[in-house]
Design an enzyme around this catalytic site. Structure first.
Site: not given
Length: 224
Positions: A9-10
């Site tokens: 996930a960013s």
């Protein structure tokens, strides 16, 4: 052959493990088990991702890197994607992605000729999806910048609200001498955020040195 799942996930605010159920279900339906999972909170636009390269270091020839979508592996520029592809190919790691059905056959192929055929088709499709993922990222950034520009013109833009409690906790961990890996594992923060807070602490120490020359004797582990 070992199958290693990569979940990314960013940001720390996003759930990197969201895709775990889908990956587990895919593994069960194809008759194999996932040997290890590597969870990371880093932008897909960054080539340097500690957990991704730890996964690759753990791989042997013929092992599988399993992802939910190609954009979990790459939103890289063409140059950086080429570097990552070369690294993966040099290690003889096979990429299998749930959104790329041509890759599913790489888990178990009946003969060398068929394996080479699937590998060739898969390589082409990976390049296409990696390019699409990057374009999607660039388009979203452009639309975001346009929206911010319109909001600023209208006097409505306030910027992102900082999570001060979390960042203060990270700063305390840095002051206490914890390593970056320990902090990222414990808080789920990204390396980018950690570097920003480390720089901020270093700037504070330099500013404090004006009033107290001994302040520079303290160190923040990992600050550069």
């Amino acid at each position: 052959m070992f199958v290693r799942a990569y979940l990314r996930a960013s940001t720390a605010e996003q759930d990197a493990t969201r895709a775990r159920a889908a990956l587990d279900a895919f593994a069960a339906s194809h008759g194999f088990r996932i040997a290890a999972r590597y969870v990371e909170h880093e932008s897909g636009t960054r080539l340097v991702r500690p957990e991704l390269f730890r996964l690759l270091d753990d791989c042997g020839p013929g092992d599988v890197l399993l992802v939910e979508q190609v954009d979990r592996l790459s939103r890289l520029s063409a140059t950086d994607w080429s570097k990552l592809r070369s690294e993966i190919e040099a290690r003889q790691v096979r990429i299998v992605s749930l959104d790329l059905p041509t890759s599913w056959n790489l888990i178990a192929t009946p003969d060398d000729f068929t394996a080479r055929m699937f590998a060739a088709v898969n390589a082409m499709m990976l390049d296409v999806l990696a390019a699409v993922a990057r374009k999607d990222y660039d388009d979203r950034r452009r639309r975001q910048a346009e929206g911010v520009g319109r909001a600023r013109t209208a006097g409505l833009y306030r910027g992102r609200v900082e999570n001060t409690a979390r960042n203060a906790s990270i700063a305390r961990s840095l002051r206490d001498g914890h390593s970056w890996r320990e902090i990222m594992t414990g808080t789920g923060c990204s390396r980018t955020l950690l570097a920003k807070i480390a720089r901020r602490l270093k700037e504070e120490r330099i500013n404090n040195a004006v009033a107290d020359p001994g302040a520079l004797n303290g160190t923040v582990r990992g600050a550069k």
